[in-house]
Design a protein around this motif. Structure first.
Motif, PDB file in Angstrom:
ATOM      1  N   ALA A  63       0.703  -1.211  -0.092  1.00  0.00           N
ATOM      2  CA  ALA A  63      -0.134   0.101  -0.033  1.00  0.00           C
ATOM      3  C   ALA A  63       0.863   1.284  -0.089  1.00  0.00           C
ATOM      4  O   ALA A  63       0.620   2.381  -0.748  1.00  0.00           O
ATOM      5  CB  ALA A  63      -0.929   0.081   1.315  1.00  0.00           C
ATOM      6  N   ASN A  64       1.885   1.222   0.643  1.00  0.00           N
ATOM      7  CA  ASN A  64       2.904   2.425   0.860  1.00  0.00           C
ATOM      8  C   ASN A  64       3.697   2.379  -0.291  1.00  0.00           C
ATOM      9  O   ASN A  64       3.803   3.559  -0.828  1.00  0.00           O
ATOM     10  CB  ASN A  64       3.688   2.267   2.129  1.00  0.00           C
ATOM     11  N   LEU A  65       4.052   1.262  -1.024  1.00  0.00           N
ATOM     12  CA  LEU A  65       4.583   1.607  -2.312  1.00  0.00           C
ATOM     13  C   LEU A  65       3.715   2.073  -3.320  1.00  0.00           C
ATOM     14  O   LEU A  65       4.390   2.833  -4.199  1.00  0.00           O
ATOM     15  CB  LEU A  65       5.229   0.077  -2.597  1.00  0.00           C
ATOM     16  N   GLY A  66       2.668   1.769  -3.423  1.00  0.00           N
ATOM     17  CA  GLY A  66       1.490   2.242  -4.341  1.00  0.00           C
ATOM     18  C   GLY A  66       1.549   3.937  -4.038  1.00  0.00           C
ATOM     19  O   GLY A  66       1.380   4.625  -5.061  1.00  0.00           O
ATOM     20  N   LEU A 288       3.754   1.557 -17.755  1.00  0.00           N
ATOM     21  CA  LEU A 288       2.707   2.053 -18.666  1.00  0.00           C
ATOM     22  C   LEU A 288       2.151   2.990 -17.636  1.00  0.00           C
ATOM     23  O   LEU A 288       1.620   2.641 -16.519  1.00  0.00           O
ATOM     24  CB  LEU A 288       1.571   1.245 -19.351  1.00  0.00           C
ATOM     25  N   LEU A 289       1.916   4.270 -17.974  1.00  0.00           N
ATOM     26  CA  LEU A 289       1.201   5.371 -17.187  1.00  0.00           C
ATOM     27  C   LEU A 289       0.080   4.757 -16.492  1.00  0.00           C
ATOM     28  O   LEU A 289      -0.902   4.180 -16.958  1.00  0.00           O
ATOM     29  CB  LEU A 289       0.826   6.521 -17.813  1.00  0.00           C
ATOM     30  N   GLY A 290       0.000   5.022 -14.970  1.00  0.00           N
ATOM     31  CA  GLY A 290      -1.077   4.728 -14.203  1.00  0.00           C
ATOM     32  C   GLY A 290      -1.046   3.104 -13.862  1.00  0.00           C
ATOM     33  O   GLY A 290      -1.975   2.692 -12.895  1.00  0.00           O
ATOM     34  N   SER A 291      -0.277   2.421 -14.359  1.00  0.00           N
ATOM     35  CA  SER A 291       0.007   1.122 -13.677  1.00  0.00           C
ATOM     36  C   SER A 291       0.923   0.994 -12.418  1.00  0.00           C
ATOM     37  O   SER A 291       1.810   1.923 -12.260  1.00  0.00           O
ATOM     38  CB  SER A 291       0.987   0.201 -14.810  1.00  0.00           C
ATOM     39  N   THR A 292       0.555   0.113 -11.673  1.00  0.00           N
ATOM     40  CA  THR A 292       1.099   0.323 -10.263  1.00  0.00           C
ATOM     41  C   THR A 292       2.278  -0.644 -10.045  1.00  0.00           C
ATOM     42  O   THR A 292       3.052  -0.817  -9.159  1.00  0.00           O
ATOM     43  CB  THR A 292       0.127  -0.171  -9.101  1.00  0.00           C
ATOM     44  N   ASN A 392     -10.251 -10.563 -17.161  1.00  0.00           N
ATOM     45  CA  ASN A 392      -8.802 -10.649 -16.851  1.00  0.00           C
ATOM     46  C   ASN A 392      -8.258  -9.567 -16.025  1.00  0.00           C
ATOM     47  O   ASN A 392      -8.056  -8.282 -16.926  1.00  0.00           O
ATOM     48  CB  ASN A 392      -7.918 -11.221 -17.803  1.00  0.00           C
ATOM     49  N   LEU A 393      -8.056  -9.313 -14.855  1.00  0.00           N
ATOM     50  CA  LEU A 393      -7.526  -8.285 -14.306  1.00  0.00           C
ATOM     51  C   LEU A 393      -6.320  -8.820 -13.434  1.00  0.00           C
ATOM     52  O   LEU A 393      -5.829  -8.163 -12.420  1.00  0.00           O
ATOM     53  CB  LEU A 393      -8.538  -7.604 -13.011  1.00  0.00           C
ATOM     54  N   ARG A 394      -5.661  -9.813 -14.190  1.00  0.00           N
ATOM     55  CA  ARG A 394      -4.266 -10.373 -13.535  1.00  0.00           C
ATOM     56  C   ARG A 394      -2.978  -9.833 -14.156  1.00  0.00           C
ATOM     57  O   ARG A 394      -2.133 -10.505 -13.555  1.00  0.00           O
ATOM     58  CB  ARG A 394      -4.435 -11.842 -13.839  1.00  0.00           C
ATOM     59  N   ALA A 395      -3.037  -8.900 -15.089  1.00  0.00           N
ATOM     60  CA  ALA A 395      -1.724  -8.347 -15.719  1.00  0.00           C
ATOM     61  C   ALA A 395      -0.910  -8.056 -14.736  1.00  0.00           C
ATOM     62  O   ALA A 395       0.359  -8.028 -14.717  1.00  0.00           O
ATOM     63  CB  ALA A 395      -1.934  -7.297 -16.817  1.00  0.00           C
ATOM     64  N   SER A 396      -1.503  -7.239 -13.527  1.00  0.00           N
ATOM     65  CA  SER A 396      -0.635  -6.648 -12.858  1.00  0.00           C
ATOM     66  C   SER A 396       0.064  -7.562 -11.644  1.00  0.00           C
ATOM     67  O   SER A 396       1.243  -7.521 -11.155  1.00  0.00           O
ATOM     68  CB  SER A 396      -1.671  -5.601 -11.754  1.00  0.00           C
TER      69      SER A 396
END
Length: 795
Positions: A63-66, A288-292, A392-396
């Motif tokens: 969470a803090n890294l994000g 990619l911009l917006g990627s965590t 699919n929301l698994r790319a991250s």
């Protein structure tokens, strides 16, 4: 205490403070932050900035890294990020007008209104919320969701505590705080980019047929229309990457060169950082911009890159419409009602727009894919779009797994476990000397047998040409089925993916897996993954020639990767320039179309696209015009031979009428623009940043150049006056036996989109001179940076 020493002291002390909790015994750690979900106001991170504004983010948990990631991305790219959030909220028409054109980063929508209708529909239906609630591994992990929560909090904290200086959005009402859902929705948009994202206009336009409906339109040549739609060499987006095994290197360790060709503007830009949770995670690369998470990068012992793959990420089901109800369809003779999704979108200076979308068991009804492939909804037939990446929301999670990997074997295990990559290949190398290529994509489970049994007449035309299957949706025995090792129904499992391990080199330039290594061709995969035994692009041919020669030479080091990136050899010229100059000399001289000067320029050209190459621009304009008017059969005397795929086709057909016309037109065009035929390329291929003209090396797709750059032609401005897509986040990575990787990187368009930032064009100037950034991965390198700046960020 000197300033430099003070900064080092602060950096070390701050990290120790933030990470103390991470080193506590489990019971004490639990007491310190309860359920691991601290209030957003208590999130914090340390960011150490080094040369070129590259942030090194350290935090005690995800969470803090994000939080630190969201803060730092906002500092560099707040306007671009805010525009993306307006897109996924379905608010572009509200802020920018219904007829405005999105930048294309998150879908192929041609207008704001169609983009909004689609994304507002996704939001209203709770699609992303359901995916967030799906337990892992089918859904995202808790760690990834924590990075999303923290990212939103960090972005919001930056907005609250800073004044926006970027004129693109300073004072704009559409720059607003975001939520975890907004962050996840952007990830969803990227996931469906190759599926539902291709069909946004057709999904939002689909309406039941009426007596007044216009007659059905069909593609003149559906096979060609589908082939064009799914081309990976069309200049929109692509990549090169090569991994060398230890058998080819000076020290027996692996090497990786990644060269993605992504947009230079908008929301698909990369942004560089290092992300560290002591004892848990330490990764550096481009996101990619917006990627965590880090999208392309390396850890201490493994490096990876991605290339846009040839797998066809969607399929169609041709429905038999119920004769009694155009909003119902038949499956095994029984009628099923379509689901209505009514969406309302607010519009700037106008009335809200309400429209109904229609969904089926297979996905949404769609009436077109791009401009060239109409799919009419008639009283007898409709088409539904199946996109397996819509669940699919698994790319991250895949990216996060890579960010903790220590070998190519661990990366393979991550791909098996998460199965999250929607439209890309993976190429990797590690410090033990292993290399890896794998086309581990989320693809609809279209086997050649299924396509043979269930294709409609349209599918029998489109599947061989492009891998686009059009199946008979009226038969339940034409369902996609499941593989036992697949994480979700209807996709291929990991055991079906093309892969090549530990080859001397593994290379991809957006062609299929077949010639990943020309000496070890990959076969046996289904057509939906790509073709076998078909012509390769000029860029693939040139890349294989280059990297196979490097592998054969052996003794490779990171410096050799750097040379390959900026060799700027033109494979098309090696095949055609000498014949062009010779044939040019035989053409008539004199008159307005006198080509004698051009003949000499082409003969003297060094066949490169360096900024000082003379003749490169003339050949570029000639070659584009020739390819636009000549068929492959007319272009080459020696046709493609699958037994010699790298060297064929060859021998330019200078006798074809298109040849002389293309050369004459190119010469006339340059003269009319006042451009000397022998001008250095950099004088006419450039970008302008804050009034400064920066020459740009590289060249277009059809020339076959590794260092691909797609310039925007503007004769009035003096040539290619901007770059649309091309070399973006470049990395050359190896290992020398120490604990620190040997890495050279370059973010071609620089870290910030803000013209008031000191990092708006600094790396672009490096790119202009074919220069690199020496990466600072280890602590000793970060702390000795002459540009070290330490920032403590808190909610």
């Amino acid at each position: 205490m000197p300033l430099r020493s003070r900064l080092r002291h602060l950096a070390v002390a701050g990290i120790a403070l933030l990470t103390a909790t991470a080193s506590l015994p489990p019971a004490a750690a639990a007491q310190s932050h309860g359920d691991h979900r601290p209030h957003d106001g208590k999130l914090s991170a340390v960011i150490r900035y080094t040369e070129y504004g590259i942030p090194h983010i350290v935090a005690k948990d995800y969470a803090n890294l994000g939080f630190g990631n969201g803060w730092a991305q906002a500092a560099d790219q707040v306007c671009t990020l805010a525009s993306g959030y307006a897109t996924v909220r379905g608010e572009r028409s509200r802020w920018f007008g219904a007829d405005g054109v999105p930048d294309g980063s998150l879908s192929s929508a041609t207008k704001n209104i169609t983009s909004d209708l689609y994304f507002r529909g996704v939001r209203d239906s709770g699609t992303v919320e359901r995916l967030l609630k799906t337990p892992a591994p089918a859904g995202p992990s808790r760690d990834v969701k924590e990075t999303m929560r923290g990212f939103a909090a960090g972005y919001n904290a930056w907005l609250k505590q800073n004044r926006i200086t970027d004129p693109a959005c300073a004072g704009a009402p559409w720059v607003r705080p975001v939520t975890e859902l907004d962050v996840a929705s952007q990830g969803f948009a990227l996931s469906v980019l190759g599926g539902q994202g291709r069909g946004v206009d057709g999904i939002t336009a689909a309406q039941p047929p009426t007596a007044a409906s216009p007659g059905a339109k069909t593609a003149t040549d559906p096979a060609e229309a589908a082939r064009e739609l799914f081309r990976t060499d069309n200049g929109a987006m692509g990549s090169n990457a090569v991994a060398f095994s230890g058998a080819t290197t000076a020290n027996g360790r692996g090497l990786l060169l990644g060269n993605p060709h992504y947009p230079w503007q908008g929301g698909r830009r990369f942004w560089q950082s290092q992300q560290t949770i002591p004892g848990e995670l330490n990764v550096m690369g481009g996101s990619l911009l917006g990627s965590t998470t880090v999208s392309i990068g390396h850890t201490s012992s493994v490096a990876w890159s991605h290339t846009v793959a040839t797998g066809t990420t969607l399929n169609l089901h041709q429905l038999t419409v119920d004769p009694a109800d155009p909003t119902a369809y038949l499956v095994d003779g029984k009628a099923e009602k379509m689901t209505r999704r009514t969406v309302t979108v607010p519009v700037k200076d106008g009335q809200p727009v309400t429209r109904t979308q229609w969904w089926t068991r297979y996905g949404p009804i769609v009436t077109s894919l791009g401009a060239g492939l109409p799919l009419p909804w008639t009283k007898t037939t409709a088409y539904a779009l199946n996109d397996p990446n819509a669940v699919n929301l698994r790319a991250s999670d895949t990216a996060l797994g890579f960010s903790k990997a220590r070998s190519t074997a661990e990366m393979t295990a991550v791909l098996r476990r998460t199965q999250g990559l929607p439209w890309i290949n993976t190429i990797a190398a590690d410090s033990s000397g292993h290399s890896l290529y794998t086309q581990s994509q989320v693809l609809p489970r279209i086997t050649d047998d299924l396509a043979q049994r269930c294709s409609t007449p349209l599918g029998r035309a489109t599947y061989p040409s492009s891998g686009l299957a059009v199946l008979d949706g009226s038969r339940s025995d034409c369902a996609l089925g499941s593989d036992p090792d697949a994480v979700q129904p209807g996709i291929f499992g990991p055991s079906r993916m093309p892969a090549l391990k530990d080859a001397p080199y593994a290379e991809n330039s957006n062609d299929s897996a077949w010639l990943t290594n020309a000496d070890r061709p990959l076969t046996g995969y289904e057509r939906v993954f790509g073709t076998i035994g078909t012509p390769r692009s000029m860029r693939t041919r040139g890349a294989i020639q280059d990297v196979s020669a490097m592998a054969a030479q052996g003794g490779l080091k990171v410096a050799d990767l750097q040379k390959q990136q900026f060799a700027d050899r033109v494979p098309a010229a090696d095949l055609a320039a000498a014949d062009t100059a010779k044939a040019c000399a035989a053409l008539p001289v004199g008159g307005a179309a006198d080509l004698s000067e051009a003949c000499g320029v082409l003969a003297r050209w060094d066949r490169k696209v360096n900024t000082d190459s003379r003749g490169a621009l003339l050949f570029d304009r000639f070659w584009r015009k020739l390819l636009a008017s000549a068929t492959p059969a007319d272009l080459w005397k020696v046709p493609f031979d699958p037994a010699d795929p790298v060297r064929t086709p060859n021998t330019l057909n200078t006798a074809a009428p298109a040849f002389a016309k293309a050369l004459t037109d190119a010469v006339s065009e340059l003269r009319a623009a006042g451009i000397a035929l022998d001008s250095p390329l950099g004088e006419h291929q450039f970008v302008v940043r804050n009034g400064q003209r920066i020459p740009v090396p590289g060249g277009t797709e059809s020339l076959g150049i590794w260092n691909k750059v797609e310039g925007v032609w503007d004769a009035a401005a003096g040539g290619y006056a901007e770059v649309s897509t091309g070399s973006s986040y470049i990395q050359a990575v190896g290992w020398d036996g120490s604990r620190c990787p040997v890495a050279r990187t370059l973010l071609t368009y620089s870290q910030s989109s803000n013209p008031n930032s000191s990092h708006f064009s600094d790396q672009t100037e490096l790119f202009s001179g074919s220069r690199w950034v020496t990466e600072r991965f280890c602590e000793k390198d970060i702390l000795t940076s002459p540009k070290l700046r330490v920032v403590f960020v808190r909610g």
